[in-house]
Design a protein around this motif. Structure first.
Motif, PDB file in Angstrom:
ATOM      1  N   LYS A 185     -26.799 -36.010 -20.350  1.00 39.76           N
ATOM      2  CA  LYS A 185     -25.670 -36.313 -21.230  1.00 39.76           C
ATOM      3  C   LYS A 185     -24.792 -37.394 -20.619  1.00 39.76           C
ATOM      4  N   ILE A 186     -24.130 -38.163 -21.483  1.00 40.64           N
ATOM      5  CA  ILE A 186     -23.044 -39.040 -21.042  1.00 40.64           C
ATOM      6  C   ILE A 186     -21.781 -38.188 -21.025  1.00 40.64           C
ATOM      7  N   VAL A 187     -21.049 -38.233 -19.922  1.00 40.96           N
ATOM      8  CA  VAL A 187     -19.925 -37.319 -19.728  1.00 40.96           C
ATOM      9  C   VAL A 187     -18.638 -38.093 -19.474  1.00 40.96           C
ATOM     10  N   LEU A 188     -17.574 -37.645 -20.127  1.00 42.57           N
ATOM     11  CA  LEU A 188     -16.214 -38.087 -19.807  1.00 42.57           C
ATOM     12  C   LEU A 188     -15.503 -36.904 -19.167  1.00 42.57           C
ATOM     13  N   ALA A 189     -14.904 -37.129 -18.021  1.00 45.18           N
ATOM     14  CA  ALA A 189     -14.226 -36.049 -17.316  1.00 45.18           C
ATOM     15  C   ALA A 189     -12.784 -36.429 -17.023  1.00 45.18           C
ATOM     16  N   ASN A 190     -11.888 -35.478 -17.209  1.00 40.29           N
ATOM     17  CA  ASN A 190     -10.483 -35.710 -16.878  1.00 40.29           C
ATOM     18  C   ASN A 190      -9.825 -34.381 -16.522  1.00 40.29           C
ATOM     19  N   PHE A 191      -8.637 -34.479 -15.933  1.00 45.80           N
ATOM     20  CA  PHE A 191      -7.862 -33.288 -15.598  1.00 45.80           C
ATOM     21  C   PHE A 191      -6.587 -33.260 -16.438  1.00 45.80           C
ATOM     22  N   PHE A 192      -6.176 -32.063 -16.806  1.00 48.60           N
ATOM     23  CA  PHE A 192      -5.021 -31.891 -17.690  1.00 48.60           C
ATOM     24  C   PHE A 192      -4.446 -30.493 -17.474  1.00 48.60           C
ATOM     25  N   PHE A 193      -3.362 -30.168 -18.173  1.00 48.62           N
ATOM     26  CA  PHE A 193      -2.921 -28.778 -18.283  1.00 48.62           C
ATOM     27  C   PHE A 193      -2.236 -28.615 -19.633  1.00 48.62           C
ATOM     28  N   THR A 194      -2.384 -27.468 -20.239  1.00 53.05           N
ATOM     29  CA  THR A 194      -1.995 -27.278 -21.641  1.00 53.05           C
ATOM     30  C   THR A 194      -0.492 -27.399 -21.867  1.00 53.05           C
ATOM     31  N   SER A 221     -12.736 -31.478 -19.817  1.00 55.61           N
ATOM     32  CA  SER A 221     -11.322 -31.533 -19.468  1.00 55.61           C
ATOM     33  C   SER A 221     -11.001 -30.309 -18.619  1.00 55.61           C
ATOM     34  N   LEU A 222     -10.718 -30.556 -17.356  1.00 53.72           N
ATOM     35  CA  LEU A 222     -10.526 -29.464 -16.400  1.00 53.72           C
ATOM     36  C   LEU A 222      -9.040 -29.243 -16.156  1.00 53.72           C
ATOM     37  N   THR A 223      -8.623 -28.003 -16.215  1.00 52.94           N
ATOM     38  CA  THR A 223      -7.212 -27.707 -16.004  1.00 52.94           C
ATOM     39  C   THR A 223      -6.833 -27.795 -14.527  1.00 52.94           C
ATOM     40  N   VAL A 224      -5.637 -28.274 -14.274  1.00 55.25           N
ATOM     41  CA  VAL A 224      -5.091 -28.253 -12.910  1.00 55.25           C
ATOM     42  C   VAL A 224      -4.163 -27.061 -12.726  1.00 55.25           C
ATOM     43  N   ASP A 225      -4.027 -26.254 -13.786  1.00 51.87           N
ATOM     44  CA  ASP A 225      -3.142 -25.090 -13.741  1.00 51.87           C
ATOM     45  C   ASP A 225      -3.900 -23.846 -14.212  1.00 51.87           C
ATOM     46  N   PRO A 226      -4.933 -23.451 -13.459  1.00 54.10           N
ATOM     47  CA  PRO A 226      -5.759 -22.325 -13.914  1.00 54.10           C
ATOM     48  C   PRO A 226      -5.024 -20.991 -13.968  1.00 54.10           C
ATOM     49  N   GLN A 227      -3.942 -20.877 -13.217  1.00 55.82           N
ATOM     50  CA  GLN A 227      -3.180 -19.628 -13.253  1.00 55.82           C
ATOM     51  C   GLN A 227      -2.600 -19.396 -14.649  1.00 55.82           C
ATOM     52  N   HIS A 228      -2.185 -20.463 -15.304  1.00 55.52           N
ATOM     53  CA  HIS A 228      -1.632 -20.352 -16.663  1.00 55.52           C
ATOM     54  C   HIS A 228      -2.707 -20.559 -17.720  1.00 55.52           C
ATOM     55  N   THR A 268       0.797 -24.331  -3.516  1.00 55.82           N
ATOM     56  CA  THR A 268       1.731 -25.442  -3.684  1.00 55.82           C
ATOM     57  C   THR A 268       1.024 -26.773  -3.979  1.00 55.82           C
ATOM     58  N   ASP A 269      -0.280 -26.764  -3.959  1.00 59.49           N
ATOM     59  CA  ASP A 269      -1.047 -27.992  -4.207  1.00 59.49           C
ATOM     60  C   ASP A 269      -1.064 -28.284  -5.705  1.00 59.49           C
ATOM     61  N   PHE A 270      -0.892 -29.560  -6.047  1.00 63.23           N
ATOM     62  CA  PHE A 270      -0.911 -29.930  -7.470  1.00 63.23           C
ATOM     63  C   PHE A 270      -1.483 -31.328  -7.625  1.00 63.23           C
ATOM     64  N   ILE A 271      -2.396 -31.458  -8.580  1.00 57.70           N
ATOM     65  CA  ILE A 271      -3.014 -32.747  -8.902  1.00 57.70           C
ATOM     66  C   ILE A 271      -2.728 -33.059 -10.358  1.00 57.70           C
ATOM     67  N   HIS A 272      -2.391 -34.299 -10.619  1.00 58.12           N
ATOM     68  CA  HIS A 272      -2.334 -34.736 -12.017  1.00 58.12           C
ATOM     69  C   HIS A 272      -2.700 -36.216 -12.042  1.00 58.12           C
ATOM     70  N   SER A 273      -3.715 -36.553 -12.788  1.00 60.42           N
ATOM     71  CA  SER A 273      -4.203 -37.932 -12.845  1.00 60.42           C
ATOM     72  C   SER A 273      -4.315 -38.388 -14.292  1.00 60.42           C
ATOM     73  N   ASN A 274      -3.997 -39.669 -14.518  1.00 59.08           N
ATOM     74  CA  ASN A 274      -4.115 -40.261 -15.854  1.00 59.08           C
ATOM     75  C   ASN A 274      -5.504 -40.826 -16.112  1.00 59.08           C
ATOM     76  N   TYR A 275      -6.402 -40.699 -15.140  1.00 63.41           N
ATOM     77  CA  TYR A 275      -7.688 -41.385 -15.255  1.00 63.41           C
ATOM     78  C   TYR A 275      -8.777 -40.517 -15.874  1.00 63.41           C
ATOM     79  N   ILE A 276      -9.638 -41.190 -16.606  1.00 64.49           N
ATOM     80  CA  ILE A 276     -10.827 -40.588 -17.197  1.00 64.49           C
ATOM     81  C   ILE A 276     -12.031 -41.194 -16.495  1.00 64.49           C
ATOM     82  N   VAL A 277     -12.973 -40.339 -16.134  1.00 61.45           N
ATOM     83  CA  VAL A 277     -14.152 -40.768 -15.391  1.00 61.45           C
ATOM     84  C   VAL A 277     -15.361 -40.757 -16.321  1.00 61.45           C
TER      85      VAL A 277
END
Length: 216
Positions: free
Chosen positions: A79-88, A117-124, A173-182
């Motif tokens: 598959k061709i894949v687009l990957a990014n990180f987000f939180f709801t 689309s992978l969450t950076v806030d899995p606790q929520h 306390t670690d947190f990632i947030h990126s505007n980029y799509i891979v």
């Protein structure tokens, strides 16, 4: 005589205009062909362009999507894949990226294209929260909203997709947030990075997806 002079002058102006415009038109055509059919670069660790042999391939991963289904390397095979990180609960950047990705899906509309689309806030962002988010935004089934162990998600961001240069262990306390799509090809190798809030860069992404389809 005056009419003849005006006709000659007019013809000369047309010829001169043609001489000036033709090279520009030719350059535009060549640039368009190169952009449409040129091979995309391969990326190694830390976003460094390399050759195919040294290109990054996704490490083994296992996450769960909004339908409580397991998504792993096998799920995106060929598959061709687009990957990014987000939180709801993201109020600004994520909605802009969501809108741009929707536009990509609408234009490309290929069953071989998958979005992770992978969450950076899995606790929520539990599976039920991701499912509500997916329904709210009417996302297609080929758009996977992924959650899982925070350390695994953050390792995937840093050492799988290389979307950030920051250090961290995926702790509380670690947190990632990126505007980029891979962009990843059918062999799960990185072929491009695009600013997800930029319409121009997303237009480039659309063209590059089509290029990858021509590679097969």
């Amino acid at each position: 005589m005056k009419r003849l002079y005006l006709q000659i002058t007019h013809s000369w102006k047309i010829a001169l205009t043609g001489l000036l415009i033709l090279p520009l038109v030719a350059y535009g055509i060549v640039h368009w062909i190169e952009k449409k059919y040129a091979s995309l670069p391969y990326y190694g660790p830390n976003n460094v362009i390399t050759d195919q042999a040294n290109a990054v391939r996704l490490p083994n991963f296992t996450f769960q999507d909004q339908y409580n289904e397991v998504i792993n390397n096998q799920s995106i095979q060929n598959k061709i894949v687009l990957a990014n990180f987000f939180f709801t609960s993201c109020p600004t950047v994520c909605p802009k990226m969501l809108a741009q990705l929707k536009r990509v899906i609408d234009i490309c509309n290929q069953p071989t294209l998958i979005i992770l689309s992978l969450t950076v806030d899995p606790q929520h962002d539990s599976i039920s929260v991701l499912q509500r988010y997916s329904k709210k935004h009417n996302l297609p089934t080929t758009w996977k909203l992924l959650t899982g162990n925070k350390k695994s998600l953050y390792y995937f961001a840093r050492k799988g997709l290389f979307i950030t240069a920051t250090d961290g262990d995926g702790g509380p306390t670690d947190f990632i947030h990126s505007n980029y799509i891979v962009l990843l090809d059918q062999q799960q190798k990185i072929r491009g990075y695009y600013l997800g809030t930029s319409e121009n860069e997303m237009n480039d992404l659309i063209a590059d997806i089509k290029n990858l389809q021509h590679e097969q």
